[in-house]
Design a protein around this motif. Structure first.
Motif, short mmCIF file in Angstrom:
data_model
loop_
_atom_site.label_atom_id
_atom_site.label_comp_id
_atom_site.label_asym_id
_atom_site.label_seq_id
_atom_site.Cartn_x
_atom_site.Cartn_y
_atom_site.Cartn_z
N LYS A 138 0.83 -1.21 0.00
CA LYS A 138 0.00 0.00 0.00
C LYS A 138 0.86 1.26 0.00
O LYS A 138 0.52 2.26 -0.64
N VAL A 139 1.97 1.21 0.71
CA VAL A 139 2.89 2.35 0.75
C VAL A 139 3.66 2.43 -0.56
O VAL A 139 3.83 3.51 -1.14
N GLU A 140 4.13 1.28 -1.05
CA GLU A 140 4.89 1.27 -2.30
C GLU A 140 4.07 1.83 -3.46
O GLU A 140 4.61 2.49 -4.35
N LEU A 141 2.77 1.57 -3.44
CA LEU A 141 1.89 2.06 -4.50
C LEU A 141 1.37 3.47 -4.22
O LEU A 141 0.54 3.98 -4.96
N LYS A 142 1.85 4.05 -3.12
CA LYS A 142 1.44 5.40 -2.71
C LYS A 142 -0.06 5.50 -2.41
O LYS A 142 -0.68 6.54 -2.53
N GLU A 143 -0.64 4.38 -1.99
CA GLU A 143 -2.04 4.36 -1.56
C GLU A 143 -2.15 4.64 -0.06
O GLU A 143 -3.25 4.80 0.47
N ALA A 144 -1.02 4.69 0.60
CA ALA A 144 -0.96 5.01 2.03
C ALA A 144 0.31 5.78 2.30
O ALA A 144 1.30 5.66 1.56
N ASP A 145 0.29 6.58 3.36
CA ASP A 145 1.47 7.36 3.73
C ASP A 145 2.45 6.56 4.57
O ASP A 145 3.66 6.84 4.57
N ALA A 146 1.93 5.58 5.30
CA ALA A 146 2.78 4.80 6.19
C ALA A 146 2.11 3.48 6.54
O ALA A 146 0.88 3.34 6.43
N ALA A 147 2.92 2.51 6.93
CA ALA A 147 2.41 1.22 7.38
C ALA A 147 3.34 0.69 8.46
O ALA A 147 4.55 0.94 8.43
N VAL A 148 2.77 -0.02 9.43
CA VAL A 148 3.58 -0.66 10.45
C VAL A 148 3.83 -2.09 9.99
O VAL A 148 2.91 -2.91 9.90
N VAL A 149 5.09 -2.38 9.67
CA VAL A 149 5.47 -3.68 9.12
C VAL A 149 6.70 -4.17 9.89
O VAL A 149 7.05 -3.63 10.94
N TYR A 150 7.36 -5.20 9.37
CA TYR A 150 8.59 -5.67 9.99
C TYR A 150 9.80 -4.95 9.40
O TYR A 150 9.78 -4.54 8.24
N ARG A 151 10.83 -4.84 10.18
CA ARG A 151 12.07 -4.21 9.72
C ARG A 151 12.63 -4.96 8.50
O ARG A 151 13.24 -4.36 7.61
N THR A 152 12.41 -6.28 8.46
CA THR A 152 12.91 -7.07 7.33
C THR A 152 12.21 -6.69 6.03
O THR A 152 12.82 -6.72 4.96
N ASP A 153 10.95 -6.33 6.11
CA ASP A 153 10.21 -5.95 4.91
C ASP A 153 10.63 -4.58 4.41
O ASP A 153 10.69 -4.33 3.21
N VAL A 154 10.93 -3.68 5.35
CA VAL A 154 11.45 -2.37 4.96
C VAL A 154 12.78 -2.53 4.24
O VAL A 154 13.03 -1.93 3.19
N ARG A 155 13.63 -3.39 4.78
CA ARG A 155 14.94 -3.61 4.16
C ARG A 155 14.79 -4.25 2.79
O ARG A 155 15.48 -3.86 1.83
N ALA A 156 13.91 -5.23 2.66
CA ALA A 156 13.72 -5.91 1.38
C ALA A 156 13.18 -4.97 0.31
O ALA A 156 13.45 -5.16 -0.88
N ALA A 157 12.42 -3.97 0.72
CA ALA A 157 11.83 -3.03 -0.25
C ALA A 157 12.85 -2.05 -0.81
O ALA A 157 12.60 -1.40 -1.83
N GLY A 158 14.01 -1.94 -0.19
CA GLY A 158 15.04 -1.05 -0.69
C GLY A 158 14.58 0.40 -0.71
O GLY A 158 14.01 0.90 0.25
N GLY A 159 14.80 1.07 -1.83
CA GLY A 159 14.46 2.49 -1.93
C GLY A 159 12.99 2.77 -2.19
O GLY A 159 12.60 3.94 -2.30
N LYS A 160 12.17 1.74 -2.24
CA LYS A 160 10.73 1.95 -2.48
C LYS A 160 10.04 2.57 -1.28
O LYS A 160 8.96 3.15 -1.40
N VAL A 161 10.63 2.40 -0.09
CA VAL A 161 10.08 2.99 1.13
C VAL A 161 11.22 3.50 1.99
O VAL A 161 12.39 3.18 1.76
N ALA A 162 10.88 4.30 3.00
CA ALA A 162 11.85 4.71 4.01
C ALA A 162 11.44 4.07 5.33
O ALA A 162 10.25 3.80 5.56
N GLY A 163 12.41 3.79 6.18
CA GLY A 163 12.12 3.13 7.45
C GLY A 163 12.29 4.04 8.63
O GLY A 163 13.23 4.85 8.68
N VAL A 164 11.38 3.95 9.59
CA VAL A 164 11.44 4.73 10.82
C VAL A 164 11.34 3.77 12.00
O VAL A 164 10.32 3.08 12.16
N GLU A 165 12.37 3.71 12.81
CA GLU A 165 12.34 2.87 14.00
C GLU A 165 11.63 3.60 15.13
O GLU A 165 11.59 4.83 15.16
N PHE A 166 11.06 2.84 16.07
CA PHE A 166 10.37 3.44 17.21
C PHE A 166 10.56 2.55 18.44
O PHE A 166 10.55 1.32 18.32
#
Length: 274
Positions: free
Chosen positions: A198-226
């Protein structure tokens, strides 16, 4: 005020095929197992030639790592084939208990694995092989200036969560509870890859996912730790299924996942040690 970039630990994205490359490189030499590994957990320990096709049901977040290990396994054992079905752990567990043919089940939480073990559809006790932690995926450049979990509650921000019946959704809710936060997402998704998409397609501004998925997506998304994510780390158990058609081949695949080579690939993908 702390900026998003200051709050976030920046990581280099995992290049496409890096997991597979790392595993192939490791396969060129033998590596020693940890003292905690049993002899049966060493890949290739069995003297008998392995054969047959095995089906592995695995949590969606394992897709890149398991696909790489499946290719390596087939190269090590000519005559074998590893087929995968990736998805939400709860859906996969229901398929197993409903009689779907599979040899191995790798879940994203002990709770979903319990669905299978309680139905006595697993052989032996499941073993935790990795852990995973949540991260916020935002649009590249983080235009919404998301720097914390609390920022996801900003009016007008479109946020996606996994369904609460899915391990990533249950973990997200646990993190929200730890932060005493309430969040109404624009949608609940049935697995973590769907939420990320949903984020990759710009249908959402953000999603809570796993850190591994953020890393696998590469430059398609940015990651924010909390920090609240530390209260919601998921254990991933793996088990041999009772009706496995090729149990020895399935055991050997599980051994590869638990081996030093397997841990290396999973670690490079961002998974935590069990």
């Amino acid at each position: 005020m702390t900026t998003p970039s200051a709050r976030r630990t920046r990581r280099l994205p995992l290049p496409a095929g890096a997991a597979a490359a790392a595993l192939l490189a490791l396969s060129a030499c033998s590596s020693s197992s940890d003292s905690s590994d049993a002899a049966s957990d060493k890949p290739g320990a069995a003297s008998a030639k392995l054969s047959g096709t095995i089906t592995v049901f695995a949590a969606a977040s394992l897709q890149e790592s398991f696909t790489a290990m499946g290719k390596e396994f087939e190269q090590r054992h000519p005559g074998t084939e590893v087929r995968f079905s990736f998805g939400g752990s709860d859906t996969l567990a229901a398929s197993v208990t409903g009689g779907a043919p599979a040899d191995v089940f790798a879940a994203a939480s002990p709770k979903t694995m319990a669905t299978v073990t309680d139905a006595k559809d697993a052989t032996g006790a499941p073993v935790t092989f990795v852990r995973n932690q949540l991260e916020i995926a935002t649009l590249p450049g983080n235009p919404g200036k998301v720097a914390s979990l609390k920022d996801l509650t900003k009016p007008g921000l479109k946020v996606v969560l996994c369904d609460r019946t899915v391990p990533c959704g249950a973990a997200a809710q646990k993190a929200l509870d730890a932060g005493h936060l309430k969040l109404t997402p624009v949608s609940y998704e049935q697995d973590v890859k769907s939420a990320l998409n949903k984020v990759e397609l710009k249908e959402a501004d953000a999603a809570v996912v796993y850190r591994t998925d953020v890393r696998a997506a590469g430059g398609k998304v940015a990651g924010v730790e909390f920090p609240e994510s530390a209260k919601a780390v998921n254990d991933y158990p793996i088990a041999l299924l009772k009706n496995a058609e090729h149990p020895e081949t399935a055991k050997a695949f599980i051994a590869l996942v638990r081996s030093a080579e397997g841990r290396r690939v999973l670690g490079e993908a961002g998974f935590l040690k069990p």
